[in-house]
Design an enzyme around this catalytic site. Structure first.
Site, PDB file in Angstrom:
ATOM      1  N   GLU A  73       0.827  -1.203   0.000  1.00 57.24           N
ATOM      2  CA  GLU A  73       0.000   0.000   0.000  1.00 57.24           C
ATOM      3  C   GLU A  73       0.865   1.258   0.000  1.00 57.24           C
ATOM      4  O   GLU A  73       0.525   2.246  -0.644  1.00 57.24           O
ATOM      5  CB  GLU A  73      -0.966   0.013   1.175  1.00 57.24           C
ATOM      6  CG  GLU A  73      -1.899   1.217   1.093  1.00 57.24           C
ATOM      7  CD  GLU A  73      -3.169   1.089   1.907  1.00 57.24           C
ATOM      8  OE1 GLU A  73      -3.967   2.040   1.853  1.00 57.24           O
ATOM      9  OE2 GLU A  73      -3.377   0.058   2.567  1.00 57.24           O
ATOM     10  N   GLY A  93      -6.139   5.144  -0.443  1.00 56.67           N
ATOM     11  CA  GLY A  93      -6.438   3.737  -0.666  1.00 56.67           C
ATOM     12  C   GLY A  93      -7.908   3.406  -0.469  1.00 56.67           C
ATOM     13  O   GLY A  93      -8.527   3.840   0.499  1.00 56.67           O
ATOM     14  N   HIS A 100       0.250 -14.218  -0.578  1.00 57.12           N
ATOM     15  CA  HIS A 100       1.573 -14.487  -0.019  1.00 57.12           C
ATOM     16  C   HIS A 100       2.062 -15.818  -0.584  1.00 57.12           C
ATOM     17  O   HIS A 100       1.411 -16.849  -0.422  1.00 57.12           O
ATOM     18  CB  HIS A 100       1.494 -14.501   1.504  1.00 57.12           C
ATOM     19  CG  HIS A 100       0.879 -13.253   2.045  1.00 57.12           C
ATOM     20  ND1 HIS A 100       1.515 -12.031   2.009  1.00 57.12           N
ATOM     21  CD2 HIS A 100      -0.335 -13.021   2.590  1.00 57.12           C
ATOM     22  CE1 HIS A 100       0.733 -11.115   2.533  1.00 57.12           C
ATOM     23  NE2 HIS A 100      -0.404 -11.696   2.884  1.00 57.12           N
ATOM     24  N   ARG A 102       5.690 -16.934  -0.649  1.00 63.00           N
ATOM     25  CA  ARG A 102       6.853 -17.564  -0.025  1.00 63.00           C
ATOM     26  C   ARG A 102       7.222 -16.795   1.223  1.00 63.00           C
ATOM     27  O   ARG A 102       7.001 -15.602   1.308  1.00 63.00           O
ATOM     28  CB  ARG A 102       7.969 -17.631  -1.055  1.00 63.00           C
ATOM     29  CG  ARG A 102       9.297 -17.165  -0.704  1.00 63.00           C
ATOM     30  CD  ARG A 102      10.380 -17.273  -1.801  1.00 63.00           C
ATOM     31  NE  ARG A 102      10.396 -18.527  -2.503  1.00 63.00           N
ATOM     32  CZ  ARG A 102       9.985 -18.702  -3.761  1.00 63.00           C
ATOM     33  NH1 ARG A 102       9.543 -17.686  -4.462  1.00 63.00           N
ATOM     34  NH2 ARG A 102      10.030 -19.887  -4.320  1.00 63.00           N
ATOM     35  N   SER A 103       7.795 -17.483   2.197  1.00 70.12           N
ATOM     36  CA  SER A 103       8.207 -16.829   3.436  1.00 70.12           C
ATOM     37  C   SER A 103       9.618 -16.260   3.292  1.00 70.12           C
ATOM     38  O   SER A 103      10.409 -16.706   2.461  1.00 70.12           O
ATOM     39  CB  SER A 103       8.152 -17.807   4.611  1.00 70.12           C
ATOM     40  OG  SER A 103       9.084 -18.851   4.431  1.00 70.12           O
ATOM     41  N   HIS A 117      -4.302   0.592 -14.169  1.00 67.78           N
ATOM     42  CA  HIS A 117      -5.325   1.524 -14.666  1.00 67.78           C
ATOM     43  C   HIS A 117      -5.082   2.881 -14.013  1.00 67.78           C
ATOM     44  O   HIS A 117      -4.914   2.971 -12.801  1.00 67.78           O
ATOM     45  CB  HIS A 117      -6.716   1.020 -14.295  1.00 67.78           C
ATOM     46  CG  HIS A 117      -7.799   2.033 -14.476  1.00 67.78           C
ATOM     47  ND1 HIS A 117      -8.297   2.379 -15.715  1.00 67.78           N
ATOM     48  CD2 HIS A 117      -8.473   2.783 -13.582  1.00 67.78           C
ATOM     49  CE1 HIS A 117      -9.238   3.302 -15.564  1.00 67.78           C
ATOM     50  NE2 HIS A 117      -9.364   3.565 -14.276  1.00 67.78           N
ATOM     51  N   GLY A 119      -7.133   6.286 -14.043  1.00 69.63           N
ATOM     52  CA  GLY A 119      -8.337   6.984 -14.470  1.00 69.63           C
ATOM     53  C   GLY A 119      -8.506   8.285 -13.711  1.00 69.63           C
ATOM     54  O   GLY A 119      -7.713   8.620 -12.827  1.00 69.63           O
TER      55      GLY A 119
END
Length: 156
Positions: A73, A93, A100, A102-103, A117, A119
């Site tokens: 984010e 947001g 997720h 892989r660790s 996109h 806009g």
């Protein structure tokens, strides 16, 4: 900036905005608390990295999924707001998700936000997060609302 952006065309982030400029825009935010640092700004992307350490690990010693989403984010929000730089609009947001894959237990994770996109009312950003070896850790999508800044000149 209206319509869908598929990349490779006209720059959507002003090329005059440098990485140093972008780093100065968000002091004292969650970025600093989690150790997120911007590492790249291009004509249609923003990159950042975040340490995998005591701030970002879950109790089992792996990168916390919420930290990955915070990184996604953050880098997408920075990108969206750089697209809008110099206008009377800003982006917030609306929705973020992540898968997720892989660790990671140490080092850094690296995020790259690219537009899906752009806009007039929304942006959608695709964010890939990888480990220090370039292996994909998380895939995220961020939807941003584009709003008009209606504050008067004194910031009220």
């Amino acid at each position: 900036m209206q319509g869908t952006h598929q990349g490779g065309g006209t720059p959507i982030i002003d090329p005059a905005i440098t990485l140093a400029d972008a780093r100065r825009l968000w002091p004292g935010t969650m970025m600093a608390h989690l150790g997120i640092e911007l590492t790249g700004v291009g004509s249609d992307f923003v990159c950042a990295r975040m340490p995998v350490d005591e701030r970002t690990r879950q109790p089992l010693g792996m990168l916390h999924g919420g930290a990955s989403i915070a990184l996604a984010e953050t880098v997408g929000s920075v990108a969206a707001n750089l697209v809008l730089a110099g206008t009377n609009r800003f982006a917030l947001g609306l929705e973020v998700n992540g898968n997720h894959i892989r660790s990671v237990r140490e080092g850094y994770v690296h995020a790259r936000a690219t537009p899906a996109h752009i806009g007039g009312k929304t942006h959608i950003w695709h964010i890939d997060i990888s480990d220090d070896s370039g292996r994909l850790v998380c895939v995220s999508r961020l939807t941003m609302a584009v709003l008009e800044d209606r504050r008067d000149g004194d910031g009220a």
